[in-house]
Design a protein around this motif. Structure first.
Motif, short mmCIF file in Angstrom:
data_model
loop_
_atom_site.label_atom_id
_atom_site.label_comp_id
_atom_site.label_asym_id
_atom_site.label_seq_id
_atom_site.Cartn_x
_atom_site.Cartn_y
_atom_site.Cartn_z
N VAL A 1 -14.72 33.10 -2.24
CA VAL A 1 -13.13 33.01 -1.78
C VAL A 1 -12.33 32.63 -2.35
O VAL A 1 -12.35 31.77 -3.42
N THR A 2 -10.89 33.49 -2.64
CA THR A 2 -10.03 33.32 -3.03
C THR A 2 -8.80 34.13 -2.85
O THR A 2 -9.16 34.95 -1.96
N GLU A 3 -7.62 32.92 -3.37
CA GLU A 3 -6.33 33.59 -2.40
C GLU A 3 -5.07 34.27 -3.44
O GLU A 3 -5.66 33.25 -5.06
N SER A 4 -4.50 34.91 -3.46
CA SER A 4 -4.17 35.96 -4.39
C SER A 4 -2.90 36.26 -2.98
O SER A 4 -2.32 35.68 -2.53
N GLY A 5 -1.94 36.98 -4.26
CA GLY A 5 -0.58 37.62 -3.55
C GLY A 5 0.13 38.30 -4.75
O GLY A 5 0.15 38.35 -5.70
N CYS A 6 1.65 38.45 -4.97
CA CYS A 6 2.63 39.12 -5.20
C CYS A 6 3.30 38.32 -6.12
O CYS A 6 2.40 37.26 -6.39
N HIS A 7 4.11 38.74 -6.79
CA HIS A 7 4.55 37.85 -7.86
C HIS A 7 5.31 36.94 -8.03
O HIS A 7 5.26 36.03 -8.07
N CYS A 8 6.15 37.15 -6.71
CA CYS A 8 6.77 36.24 -6.50
C CYS A 8 6.42 35.10 -5.02
O CYS A 8 7.54 33.96 -5.31
N GLY A 9 5.31 35.78 -5.12
CA GLY A 9 4.84 34.57 -3.99
C GLY A 9 4.68 34.57 -2.35
O GLY A 9 4.64 34.01 -1.55
N ALA A 10 5.86 35.51 -1.84
CA ALA A 10 6.50 36.11 -0.46
C ALA A 10 5.26 37.01 0.45
O ALA A 10 5.24 36.55 1.37
N LYS B 1 2.69 45.74 -5.54
CA LYS B 1 1.72 46.28 -4.71
C LYS B 1 0.39 45.40 -4.91
O LYS B 1 -0.07 45.87 -5.99
N SER B 2 0.58 44.48 -3.99
CA SER B 2 -0.72 43.72 -3.71
C SER B 2 -2.34 44.00 -3.19
O SER B 2 -3.55 43.91 -3.91
N PHE B 3 -2.35 44.71 -2.46
CA PHE B 3 -3.64 45.54 -1.84
C PHE B 3 -2.29 45.92 -0.83
O PHE B 3 -0.88 46.54 -0.26
N TYR B 4 -2.97 47.81 -0.13
CA TYR B 4 -3.23 48.78 0.84
C TYR B 4 -3.94 49.37 1.30
O TYR B 4 -5.47 48.01 1.52
N ARG B 5 -3.84 50.23 2.21
CA ARG B 5 -5.10 50.41 3.32
C ARG B 5 -5.47 51.84 2.34
O ARG B 5 -4.66 52.50 3.08
N PRO B 6 -6.57 51.77 1.99
CA PRO B 6 -6.92 53.05 1.68
C PRO B 6 -6.87 54.30 2.69
O PRO B 6 -7.72 54.07 3.25
N ARG B 7 -6.32 55.67 1.88
CA ARG B 7 -6.85 56.39 3.15
C ARG B 7 -9.28 56.89 2.80
O ARG B 7 -8.86 57.18 3.95
N SER B 8 -9.39 56.35 1.83
CA SER B 8 -11.12 57.02 2.13
C SER B 8 -11.82 55.37 2.45
O SER B 8 -13.21 56.36 3.30
N ASN B 9 -11.25 54.68 3.19
CA ASN B 9 -11.39 53.57 3.54
C ASN B 9 -10.45 52.75 4.73
O ASN B 9 -9.71 51.59 4.42
N ASN C 1 -5.81 44.04 -6.02
CA ASN C 1 -5.53 44.56 -6.82
C ASN C 1 -6.01 43.46 -7.56
O ASN C 1 -6.00 42.44 -7.75
N ALA C 2 -7.24 44.30 -8.15
CA ALA C 2 -7.79 43.39 -9.04
C ALA C 2 -7.07 42.71 -10.49
O ALA C 2 -7.29 41.88 -10.82
N ASN C 3 -6.21 43.28 -10.62
CA ASN C 3 -5.51 42.80 -11.83
C ASN C 3 -4.72 40.90 -10.78
O ASN C 3 -3.95 40.64 -12.15
N LEU C 4 -4.35 41.13 -9.68
CA LEU C 4 -4.42 40.28 -9.62
C LEU C 4 -5.11 38.94 -8.70
O LEU C 4 -4.34 37.94 -8.23
#
Length: 131
Positions: free
Chosen positions: A5-14, A80-88, A95-98
């Motif tokens: 379990v991990t928490e993450s988010g965008c660059h500015c933290g909003a 772009k921290s996350f999105y709803r993909p067309r495939s799923n 975003n794995a980078n975050l």
């Protein structure tokens, strides 16, 4: 199967979210126009493994082509921290980078040919439990 379990988010933290990830953690480096432009490497998970903690009002949505995928960006920092993909569409792509994971926990990165999405999208269905 180990659970993280991990928490993450965008660059500015909003925008902040919590995810539950199960090993092996698989990420897909897609070569479609939007993933390449935004540097997005996606970890697709079922909806129930994602919790938006804050920032819904800070999200801007962008849709193109079929309009099924919901690309979500922080309106403050543009990440772009996350999105709803067309495939799923029943899942979320993080975003794995975050992601911050414990030492020793690896993310398997695979190439995904999003430039030829129609021919390859079926290979991602299993990531949210669809067959």
């Amino acid at each position: 199967m180990s659970e993280h379990v991990t928490e993450s988010g965008c660059h500015c933290g909003a925008v902040r979210f919590r995810v539950v990830l199960h090993e092996p953690i698989q990420a897909h480096a897609c070569n479609c126009s939007i993933c390449v432009a935004s540097g997005f490497v996606g970890v697709i998970i079922p909806e129930q493994q994602f919790t938006l903690l804050q920032g819904e009002a800070s999200l801007s949505e962008y849709r193109f082509n079929t309009g099924v995928a919901r690309h979500l960006f922080c309106r403050h920092c543009g990440v772009k921290s996350f999105y709803r993909p067309r495939s799923n569409p029943d899942g979320v792509s993080i975003n794995a980078n975050l992601l911050s994971l414990p030492e020793g926990v690896a993310i398997e990165q695979h190439a995904f040919d999003g430039q030829h999405w129609e021919a390859h999208a079926h290979t991602l269905k299993h990531l949210t439990g669809e067959s």
